[in-house]
Design an enzyme around this catalytic site. Structure first.
Site, PDB file in Angstrom:
ATOM      1  N   GLY A  13     -69.144  32.267  36.504  1.00 26.47           N
ATOM      2  CA  GLY A  13     -69.374  31.350  35.379  1.00 26.47           C
ATOM      3  C   GLY A  13     -70.858  31.255  35.093  1.00 26.47           C
ATOM      4  O   GLY A  13     -71.579  32.258  35.169  1.00 26.47           O
ATOM      5  N   ALA A  14     -71.357  30.048  34.781  1.00 27.81           N
ATOM      6  CA  ALA A  14     -72.759  29.888  34.379  1.00 27.81           C
ATOM      7  C   ALA A  14     -73.711  30.331  35.500  1.00 27.81           C
ATOM      8  O   ALA A  14     -74.580  31.179  35.307  1.00 27.81           O
ATOM      9  CB  ALA A  14     -73.005  28.432  33.982  1.00 27.81           C
ATOM     10  N   LYS A  75     -66.746  25.941  40.843  1.00 24.65           N
ATOM     11  CA  LYS A  75     -66.960  24.502  40.968  1.00 24.65           C
ATOM     12  C   LYS A  75     -66.359  24.055  42.299  1.00 24.65           C
ATOM     13  O   LYS A  75     -65.377  24.649  42.786  1.00 24.65           O
ATOM     14  CB  LYS A  75     -66.258  23.770  39.813  1.00 24.65           C
ATOM     15  CG  LYS A  75     -66.930  24.006  38.463  1.00 24.65           C
ATOM     16  CD  LYS A  75     -67.950  22.924  38.193  1.00 24.65           C
ATOM     17  CE  LYS A  75     -68.903  23.244  37.060  1.00 24.65           C
ATOM     18  NZ  LYS A  75     -68.249  23.550  35.788  1.00 24.65           N
ATOM     19  N   ALA A 127     -77.873  26.508  33.475  1.00 23.83           N
ATOM     20  CA  ALA A 127     -77.279  27.622  32.735  1.00 23.83           C
ATOM     21  C   ALA A 127     -76.007  27.084  32.113  1.00 23.83           C
ATOM     22  O   ALA A 127     -75.339  26.237  32.705  1.00 23.83           O
ATOM     23  CB  ALA A 127     -76.981  28.785  33.675  1.00 23.83           C
ATOM     24  N   LYS A 178     -82.067  16.898  45.079  1.00 21.58           N
ATOM     25  CA  LYS A 178     -81.256  17.458  43.980  1.00 21.58           C
ATOM     26  C   LYS A 178     -80.019  16.599  43.733  1.00 21.58           C
ATOM     27  O   LYS A 178     -79.599  16.412  42.589  1.00 21.58           O
ATOM     28  CB  LYS A 178     -80.865  18.901  44.313  1.00 21.58           C
ATOM     29  CG  LYS A 178     -79.954  19.575  43.282  1.00 21.58           C
ATOM     30  CD  LYS A 178     -80.665  19.872  41.968  1.00 21.58           C
ATOM     31  CE  LYS A 178     -79.745  20.190  40.794  1.00 21.58           C
ATOM     32  NZ  LYS A 178     -78.984  21.406  40.895  1.00 21.58           N
ATOM     33  N   SER A 247     -73.619  20.213  33.891  1.00 23.45           N
ATOM     34  CA  SER A 247     -72.301  20.859  33.968  1.00 23.45           C
ATOM     35  C   SER A 247     -71.170  19.824  34.014  1.00 23.45           C
ATOM     36  O   SER A 247     -70.081  20.070  33.487  1.00 23.45           O
ATOM     37  CB  SER A 247     -72.234  21.819  35.159  1.00 23.45           C
ATOM     38  OG  SER A 247     -72.495  21.163  36.372  1.00 23.45           O
ATOM     39  N   ARG A 256     -61.982  19.202  31.539  1.00 21.34           N
ATOM     40  CA  ARG A 256     -61.741  19.873  32.825  1.00 21.34           C
ATOM     41  C   ARG A 256     -61.992  18.866  33.949  1.00 21.34           C
ATOM     42  O   ARG A 256     -62.680  17.857  33.747  1.00 21.34           O
ATOM     43  CB  ARG A 256     -62.697  21.063  32.990  1.00 21.34           C
ATOM     44  CG  ARG A 256     -62.446  22.196  31.994  1.00 21.34           C
ATOM     45  CD  ARG A 256     -63.295  23.420  32.338  1.00 21.34           C
ATOM     46  NE  ARG A 256     -64.705  23.188  32.127  1.00 21.34           N
ATOM     47  CZ  ARG A 256     -65.426  23.731  31.135  1.00 21.34           C
ATOM     48  NH1 ARG A 256     -64.872  24.551  30.263  1.00 21.34           N
ATOM     49  NH2 ARG A 256     -66.717  23.471  31.007  1.00 21.34           N
ATOM     50  N   PRO A 257     -61.439  19.124  35.145  1.00 22.10           N
ATOM     51  CA  PRO A 257     -61.735  18.229  36.277  1.00 22.10           C
ATOM     52  C   PRO A 257     -63.247  18.129  36.517  1.00 22.10           C
ATOM     53  O   PRO A 257     -63.970  19.088  36.262  1.00 22.10           O
ATOM     54  CB  PRO A 257     -61.053  18.918  37.465  1.00 22.10           C
ATOM     55  CG  PRO A 257     -60.040  19.829  36.853  1.00 22.10           C
ATOM     56  CD  PRO A 257     -60.578  20.246  35.523  1.00 22.10           C
TER      57      PRO A 257
END
Ligand SMILES: NC(=O)c1ccc[n+]([C@@H]2O[C@H](COP(=O)([O-])OP(=O)(O)OC[C@H]3O[C@@H](n4cnc5c(N)ncnc54)[C@H](OP(=O)(O)O)[C@@H]3O)[C@@H](O)[C@H]2O)c1
Length: 296
Positions: A13-14, A75, A127, A178, A247, A256-257
């Site tokens: 994905g991203a 994810k 991203a 983070k 995201s 989406r979950p």
């Protein structure tokens, strides 16, 4: 391990497409393991486009042997569904590098990796996936990994690439820094707005109050972070392009979950474990959890 380590990437994905593109540019194209079939991956960045030849494989039974290095960029809500890939690609000699948010990558992936070493990472670049399935890279790729011997497999794989890799002797504090950033970005989901919302004075105050709550938990867990981190994170959001999302917001807008548990729920869980009140989390977390199940 041979002189040419075998590399796979689960979840193109991203973030996965970005790292696959960085590896491809230095001649270390990974095996692409996904959920949706694509003939190739496309990454758009400031200076142009990188096309990573595929195809993206979608059937783990096609894998004949484990790999030396496996990047996981699904994810965290998709970890269990990726078990077939992890089982086929990992054995006790594999290093699994988790390109995922949170501070719990090791414990969350350990059950699926056949005794492989799981290396958490901090992914610093944004991203986003575009409607045509290409990925738009919005900053220079950069990762931080714990300074442990197994990290060499990742630094070797990405050496000479466009992705900077830093090693940290106090990785836990970096990961918490983070996490604080991710936690406060959760407010975007509730406002259904991107970074521009942080220019509002009331949102800035709410964000700082929530970050102070998160910081208390981070310190209780041993993270070394000073008070300045709170304002630092809010000011970074205020300086960011107003249309910069996150995201978890993209997931909410697509129904989406959500990764609410590893980004926000974790603060509430650890607060409860330490007996520290977390009143803002107590409001935020159920709303994010409910949104994750939506829309009905
Ligand atoms: N995006 C960012 O800017 C950013 C920045 C820092 C950290 N992160 C973190 O990085 C991690 C990945 O996020 P992301 O934004 O890259 O997610 P993403 O764009 O949704 O990519 C996830 C990829 O995993 C694939 N996938 C889903 N289930 C799978 C399965 N069972 N087997 C194999 N592949 C599967 C998805 O396939 P489909 O195409 O079928 O959906 C998709 O290609 C998350 O933990 C996120 O919090 C993201």
């Amino acid at each position: 391990m041979s002189d040419h380590p075998t590399i796979a990437l689960i979840g193109p994905g991203a973030i996965g497409t970005t790292i696959a593109a960085m590896l491809h540019e230095v001649g270390r194209t990974p095996l692409l393991c996904g959920r949706s079939a694509h003939p190739e991956l496309r990454l758009r960045h400031d200076a142009g486009e990188i096309v990573v030849p595929g195809p993206v494989l979608t059937d783990p039974t096609a894998i004949s042997r484990p790999c030396d290095l496996v990047f996981v960029a699904v994810k965290t809500t998709q970890n269990a569904d990726s078990a077939g890939w992890l089982n086929a690609l990992c054995d006790e000699n594999t290093v699994v590098c988790a390109l995922q948010n949170g501070i719990e990558q090791k414990s969350q992936l350990a059950p699926w990796v056949n005794g492989a070493t799981v290396l958490p990472s901090v992914v610093w670049f944004p991203a986003q996936r575009e409607p045509d399935a290409s990925v738009w890279l919005r900053a220079r790729p950069r990762l931080t990994l714990p300074d442990v011997p197994q990290a060499k497999r990742v630094t070797d794989a990405l050496s000479g690439s466009g992705c900077a890799v830093e090693l940290s002797a106090d990785f836990a504090s970096v990961a918490w820094r983070k996490l604080l950033q991710n936690a406060v970005a959760g407010l975007m989901v509730l406002a259904n707005r991107r970074a521009g919302m942080f220019s509002r004075e009331d949102i800035s105050e709410l964000a700082q109050a929530y970050l102070r709550e998160c910081l208390t938990i981070a310190r209780a867990e041993g993270a070394v972070l000073d008070d300045g981190v709170v304002l630092d994170i809010v000011e970074n959001l205020q300086r960011a392009p107003a249309d910069l999302g996150t995201s978890i917001l993209a997931d909410r807008q697509a129904n989406r979950p959500l990764e609410w548990d590893i980004r926000n729920g974790v603060i509430q869980r650890l607060g409860q474990a330490h007996g520290i009140p977390v009143p803002i989390s107590d409001v935020l977390v159920p709303l994010l959890a409910a949104g994750s199940e939506g829309p009905g």
